[in-house]
Enzyme design. Structure first.
Site, PDB file in Angstrom:
ATOM      1  N   ASP B  17     -33.427 -11.064 -24.822  1.00  0.00           N
ATOM      2  CA  ASP B  17     -33.154  -9.667 -24.931  1.00  0.00           C
ATOM      3  C   ASP B  17     -31.588  -9.190 -25.106  1.00  0.00           C
ATOM      4  O   ASP B  17     -30.691  -9.086 -25.337  1.00  0.00           O
ATOM      5  CB  ASP B  17     -33.151  -8.630 -24.043  1.00  0.00           C
ATOM      6  CG  ASP B  17     -35.052  -8.567 -23.880  1.00  0.00           C
ATOM      7  OD1 ASP B  17     -35.823  -9.376 -24.695  1.00  0.00           O
ATOM      8  OD2 ASP B  17     -35.264  -7.824 -24.110  1.00  0.00           O
ATOM      9  N   ARG B  96     -28.809  -4.940  -6.752  1.00  0.00           N
ATOM     10  CA  ARG B  96     -28.320  -3.585  -8.280  1.00  0.00           C
ATOM     11  C   ARG B  96     -27.057  -3.699  -7.213  1.00  0.00           C
ATOM     12  O   ARG B  96     -26.111  -3.292  -8.206  1.00  0.00           O
ATOM     13  CB  ARG B  96     -28.806  -2.382  -7.944  1.00  0.00           C
ATOM     14  CG  ARG B  96     -30.502  -2.569  -8.599  1.00  0.00           C
ATOM     15  CD  ARG B  96     -30.517  -4.306 -10.032  1.00  0.00           C
ATOM     16  NE  ARG B  96     -31.403  -4.651 -11.001  1.00  0.00           N
ATOM     17  CZ  ARG B  96     -31.804  -5.617 -11.119  1.00  0.00           C
ATOM     18  NH1 ARG B  96     -31.194  -6.374 -10.856  1.00  0.00           N
ATOM     19  NH2 ARG B  96     -33.209  -5.802 -12.031  1.00  0.00           N
ATOM     20  N   ASP B 125     -34.456   0.148 -12.928  1.00  0.00           N
ATOM     21  CA  ASP B 125     -33.611  -0.521 -12.885  1.00  0.00           C
ATOM     22  C   ASP B 125     -31.923   0.266 -13.443  1.00  0.00           C
ATOM     23  O   ASP B 125     -31.029   0.488 -13.564  1.00  0.00           O
ATOM     24  CB  ASP B 125     -33.850  -2.155 -13.304  1.00  0.00           C
ATOM     25  CG  ASP B 125     -33.798  -2.610 -12.521  1.00  0.00           C
ATOM     26  OD1 ASP B 125     -33.599  -2.084 -10.903  1.00  0.00           O
ATOM     27  OD2 ASP B 125     -34.620  -3.668 -12.174  1.00  0.00           O
ATOM     28  N   SER B 181     -42.889 -10.035 -16.571  1.00  0.00           N
ATOM     29  CA  SER B 181     -41.242  -9.288 -16.884  1.00  0.00           C
ATOM     30  C   SER B 181     -40.987 -10.002 -15.676  1.00  0.00           C
ATOM     31  O   SER B 181     -41.955  -9.686 -13.941  1.00  0.00           O
ATOM     32  CB  SER B 181     -40.723  -8.671 -16.932  1.00  0.00           C
ATOM     33  OG  SER B 181     -41.069  -8.531 -18.329  1.00  0.00           O
TER      34      SER B 181
END
Lengths: 412, 412, 412, 412
Positions: B17, B96, B125, B181
């Protein structure tokens, strides 16, 4: 002969303490009736009845409260995901209201001016019993011998009780006293005091009674499915042997059975008693541990996130504290119960569980009814562009950032 | 040649990706620099660097953020007993902030007007990254290709990405794509999407990566002691082999190791994303699960009950929500961190744990310093009359019952 | 001659009750020292000193606590917008900690084993005093005569006290007793008991002491500006006469003065005492009412909305309850104070107020420092398209609606 | 001729903005129907109807929603003591749900694919309307011209709207535009924008519309009694002139009238909009201010203290935020309404009020029914020894001090 001081209904267990209390109350001039609540504990109720009568009780009441315990206390606690201080599932607190309510009901009917119990003067249970007594019958008089100097000074140790029992002809079972105290009911057993008072002492393996040690549990997992309607468990199916149970007491008892053999439900904590003292307690809550895990899981699927957040903070949290502190019969608890029920309307579905050596592992869940609308595979899918326009997130994030743009960190 | 649209710092993983995004951004007229944050995930960083350079990145930044991740995010989360919706330990949310902060720092230094990422338009996210970006640099511009129609319409499926990669000479590792994922860091790994989107599908045994299956874990328990100072773990001792670790990253990594081999830290839940969609996620948080259990236990011994109640309801609860929703860089999170630290002053001591096939079993604890004053064996003892006068409980209960005497149940 | 029972430090007011208590304590065999705290109440301290000595006190301590009362209690309460049950500004609760702390300090220094007070056995103040005493000196002994049967049975009414005073030569001021009780300090005065016990009785006009009746206040408004730094008032300017005050006690006293003449700060409520009884109280809090209004207003301008929400629910709310219940010297109050201070960093600026016949009317405000960043005229303007892209609101709303799309109303 | 783009139901006010929007929508190819909700604002509805028809609306719907506004929104808000950020009584937020609900109902009935409104892109109202629209009809399409670039770029200022109106033959009332915006309904009027955007500008005296200036209010107070049943006002008696009202809309309108003439209900604040921007608003809520004061007072007498505390923190607080943020049609609001109703069962009785120049002064209250049990004059009396044994307080205090004995202040 009429007892000069009136009639007492004593919460009686058949053990040394309450037997001595029974005799002592008669000695003080009371007529004593004995009351045993069957909330699922392992007990020889008939032996206790005979003993009570033998040592002077004028009547003995043995009451099976398991059904109301399960339906009125345990199941709502499951709906609430009730817990105190993160880990304690409130097993003792949950039984007290049904026990106290029946005690007041009998005292009322039998014309007893007094109720009595064998709780110590340092614990939570005295508070739980007595707040219930007073809330349900404002003018009831409570005799708590372990808070009466004539009593507690006379019986400073177990030796004194044994001597008194011998003197008064109270039969004593010749088992060695365990170096801890327990309280047992259908939901749980607690262990405290004695050697457990050192919070660094690991409980001995043979203390635990309601569950096998996870190390001794089967090497093969057991799989069950629990079905909930409005947050209440209504069916358990065991996929290993196709057992199916639906009747509330039977269902809960069955969950205790499967949890027990798989070593599920032990905790060991230091907790904050209502009276402001810390104490160490070990607990086994086998079936309750499984049910709680399953109910929480199903809520993940069927309860709106914002509603869940309000419920967690505003019902679950105070519910645990209020139950723990013995304020079941109170306007605030009644309010929480009422609010809670509303949140459970759509908590309908099945949860698949694997039970293995202490672990309750969720393996899947399905929702039924309106609660099923909340989860939409296509919409939540990362792989599809269905459900909504991803560009909407631009604005969502941008607007949420407006406020943060004005923030000045404290440490700059 | 100067890129006409300016410079982008892309959060790059080396995967399909973000490699396609990198190439596509260049195609759109941007100069692209690649940024890889090492937050402890298993990754061939050097291979990713080479790939990024090969496909057109003008610079590549690989940053080891493990230490700040552990010290600034993971340990405070342990102090907070941080959790979202009862069970989720927030592993993705915690990484994050450190990743985004460094990305802004580099973008700033390198004169990038843009930052970019490969998050989808439906998840949490994107929000976490971008709220952090905007909070830290108000005028940064964000390129989120998965929310740009030219991009997401062109790359409607993996097949399109593979075709584009082939066309553009992007090397593709010939492994079969997993049907889910993942997001991995030192604290946890998440699994979602793909076959997991049916919430009733049990995750396949070979999905789980960071822990062994409890069924495959050793038959012999492992015993460790964790020492905390101000709620922060400062030492772990393994009693089976006398391993001792103290350095933060090493300590946390070690806990991951022992948790992994004992099958500790898996959950499978349906959660409420910030954007209002429910999603199913499976998570492994090995070391974090152990640390959280130990920290909660030590607080039982060392934290005043009323303070703990305030902390649980007023810090732990909003802390989880705020982290989950990506509002780490905000006045409210900063406030919670500050308040939290104050509660941890006396959370000092050791917790003894037994690790066994998925279970983290507390076997004892000791307190040090002022926190040790809260537990007084003699006072809490049911067997002794020390500490305080049991008669005081009469008045305590009586006064607490005054209010209940006026209560009229709703259903009468 | 040494008093056989030891030394008592009595919180003494100079009135009939505590004078009788003083004499009675001596009669019981104690040496009695008298302690008067000056927390701003209207009192002839020197007359009280002489009276105490005359009737047998061996020492008298008169302590000016106004400065610590203002700085340590009143100003933090303003920062917290502290309130109990929506309307009560906690005037009595706020003074108790400084009074009790000094009493313990003197008792300690003077070697008193006992402290005593004249609070009744039904109110909040006994709790506030004694929890403070015990928290500050764990082994202090408290003599609360109004809870001792020999005392309260002997002095069943005012007539008995007067007879005792006459017998013992205690001087009695020949004023008619007011048909209510009061407690006064710099922050407020309370009225309760007597004719006020009927909650439907309107307080007589001449009861109110610290403020004029709004109907009698000037027909012309008075305008002031209050300047805050970190949520603390640091300057008051009166625009009618250019008075300026800055020193804390002077500033607060001045606000009392202007509030008093403008009839500001009266309330009449029924409240829930800690001991579970409802009681009716009337209160005047002149300066505090103005300060609270001004502080809340400035926070509107300078405090982030999410931070304010957390503060309101998680600090302001428990702070009021904890103060009211007398738990100032506690880990939870200390925690709230610490958390609160952090929220006030940017509460800097001026608030313009119009005072008029009971009304405190905000007429404008300006912010200074980082807090000024939160309000951006251009951005919030409905008339300009600055600040952000209005199209962002599309996505914001759309994403927030996702969850609502799945809602099924309960009544369908 | 069929409009090619479909049918729009426009929330129409008759003013310049929505008239231009109406015409513009027709110009864009829509058939437009106009909808005016009568929620009690001062408006010439018939003139608006004629104007809408004149400028092209195919149908006009004027709906009297006052009764449902009062009964479904205003009265529950009074029961909740609803407020946002301490002072704002939520007048605009309360009207939006009834307006939006009827708009969706009509759109549905008339086969409109679209609804439209004239809200700006920066305020709360766009959110409130649209979240309601989407919640009630998931697939409704919303046209918000002030967020559409073709529209807002074309009409950058009032001058552009006037030019467009002239061009299109839209009648314009020749009054000078006020230098602020308003939103009015039966509950309140808001003023914002324009000269009010400087938070330090004092609103001009002639801005206020729904109340007289307190300085101009009568010099003689007015006395009323409000009777509540289950927290709902059911009767108002004016003791000055013996007016009695009972019908809900009439009762509320009457309270507006008496509040208006006595200058009651103005505030001036800076608030935190949902979209993260601070804005300054002035509000008049005449009758609502009186009702709220009376209801809070009656709860003091009739609501258990612990229940009130839970309600204040767990219902009142989120209720205000949820209403403000436009999430009326949501599972969480429905939950709060349901919970709230339960708390109001015993809020029955009268509150006596004196209204005087901006002040709402409680002068007494009586309870009826079970709520009357909570207050017991004898028990709360400081002058009598009835109700309970004062010695009980010894134990109460002692037990509450146990925990505090272990406290170590942070600053030692």
């Amino acid at each position: 002969m009429v007892a000069p001081k009136g009639k007492v209904l004593l919460a009686y267990s058949g053990g040394l303490d309450t037997s001595c209390i029974l005799v002592w109350l008669i000695e003080q001039g009371y007529e004593v009736m004995a009351y045993l609540a069957d909330v699922g504990q392992e007990e020889d109720f008939e032996a206790a009845r005979e003993k009570a009568l033998k040592i002077g009780a004028t009547k003995v009441f043995i009451e099976d409260l398991k059904k109301e315990f399960v339906q009125e206390l345990i199941f709502p606690a499951i709906q609430a995901n009730a817990v105190y201080e993160t880990n304690y599932l409130l097993g003792t607190s949950l039984a007290r209201p049904v026990i106290a309510r029946k005690q007041i009901e009998i005292a009322d009917r039998e014309g007893c001016q007094f109720v009595s119990h064998g709780c110590t003067g340092k614990g939570n249970d005295q508070v739980r019993f007595e707040l219930a007594f007073y809330a349900l019958k404002h003018d009831i008089k409570v005799i708590a011998p372990w808070r009466i100097p004539e009593f507690f000074e006379r019986f400073a140790g177990r030796r004194d009780l044994l001597a008194y029992a011998a003197e008064k002809g109270v039969p004593v079972v010749q088992t060695a006293a365990k170096p801890w105290s327990t309280d047992e009911n259908l939901f749980h057993i607690s262990y405290e005091a004695g050697i457990l008072e050192d919070p660094n002492t690991t409980p001995p393996k043979d203390m635990w009674k309601l569950t096998v040690d996870p190390e001794d549990a089967p090497n093969t997992p057991e799989r069950i499915t629990i079905t909930f309607e409005k947050g209440i468990p209504v069916k358990v199916v065991n996929h290993n042997d196709n057992t199916t149970v639906t009747e509330p007491v039977e269902l809960f008892t069955y969950l205790n059975t499967v949890a027990r053999r798989n070593g599920i439900g032990r905790i060991d904590i230091v907790e904050s008693r209502f009276i402001g003292v810390k104490s160490r307690g070990c607990y086994e809550t086998p079936g309750g541990t499984i049910l709680r895990a399953a109910h929480i899981d199903l809520e993940g699927l069927t309860l709106d996130g914002q509603l869940r957040a309000l419920r967690d903070q505003n019902i679950t949290f105070p519910f645990g504290r209020i139950l723990y502190n013995g304020q079941y019969f109170s306007p605030e608890r009644e309010f929480l119960t009422h609010s809670l029920a509303f949140t459970q309307r759509n908590v309908n579905g099945d949860v698949k569980l694997k039970l293995y050596k202490g672990n309750t592992i969720v393996e899947g869940r399905i929702a039924r009814g309106d609660g099923a609308k909340l989860y939409d595979e296509k919409e939540s899918s990362m792989d599809e562009h269905g459900g909504y326009n991803p560009q909407d997130a631009d604005g969502f994030i941008k607007i949420h950032s407006i406020r943060l743009n004005k923030w000045t960190p404290a440490d700059q």
